[in-house]
Write an enzyme that holds these catalytic residues in place. Structure first.
Site, PDB file in Angstrom:
ATOM      1  N   CYS A  47     -12.030  -8.782  12.415  1.00 52.82           N
ATOM      2  CA  CYS A  47     -13.337  -8.513  13.018  1.00 52.82           C
ATOM      3  C   CYS A  47     -13.381  -9.034  14.456  1.00 52.82           C
ATOM      4  O   CYS A  47     -13.402 -10.248  14.673  1.00 52.82           O
ATOM      5  CB  CYS A  47     -14.410  -9.180  12.163  1.00 52.82           C
ATOM      6  N   CYS A  50     -16.173 -11.492  15.202  1.00 56.13           N
ATOM      7  CA  CYS A  50     -15.927 -12.840  14.666  1.00 56.13           C
ATOM      8  C   CYS A  50     -15.024 -13.634  15.609  1.00 56.13           C
ATOM      9  O   CYS A  50     -15.268 -14.806  15.882  1.00 56.13           O
ATOM     10  CB  CYS A  50     -15.287 -12.770  13.281  1.00 56.13           C
TER      11      CYS A  50
END
Length: 132
Positions: A47, A50
């Site tokens: 991600c 993230c």
């Protein structure tokens, strides 16, 4: 040490969350950070949001002199997370829409949250940390 970190996966979350909840009154602030797992081939989160948000969140929480608890809850690999019936998407306590999501947990409920599109913003993390 002001920042106490607990880690949980889908499989271990219930037990770790109970410990987190039991210890929460001892802390000035309690946070749950929902994150994507690291890709085993790269050891980096799948991600990009993230990857961008994590260092900013950790820096802000670690800079506080208050006792803070952070439960990092890993949502799984990309196919697991993309499932509409992912347990944390349908769990009424969290109703996750994206990762990362940073939640301030207070009095056994969500006090505030930052969604994936804003979890990397220093001023928003500071506001959440201050209970605003």
């Amino acid at each position: 040490m002001p920042l106490k970190v607990l880690d949980a996966t889908l499989a271990t979350f219930d037990g770790v969350f109970e410990k987190f909840r039991a210890e929460s009154p001892k802390n000035k602030a309690n946070f749950v950070l929902f994150l994507a797992d690291a890709d085993p081939s790269t050891n980096v989160s799948w991600c990009p949001d993230c990857v961008r948000a994590e260092p900013v969140i950790y820096k802000k929480l670690e800079a506080s002199s208050d006792d803070i608890a952070l439960l990092r809850a890993y949502v799984g690999d990309r196919p697991t997370w993309r499932t509409p019936q992912h347990p944390w998407r349908v769990d009424g306590r969290f109703s996750l829409k994206g990762v990362p999501t940073l939640i301030r947990w207070e009095n056994d409920a969500i006090k505030g949250r930052l969604e994936d599109h804003e979890a990397h913003l220093d001023h928003k993390i500071a506001s959440l940390l201050n209970g605003n």
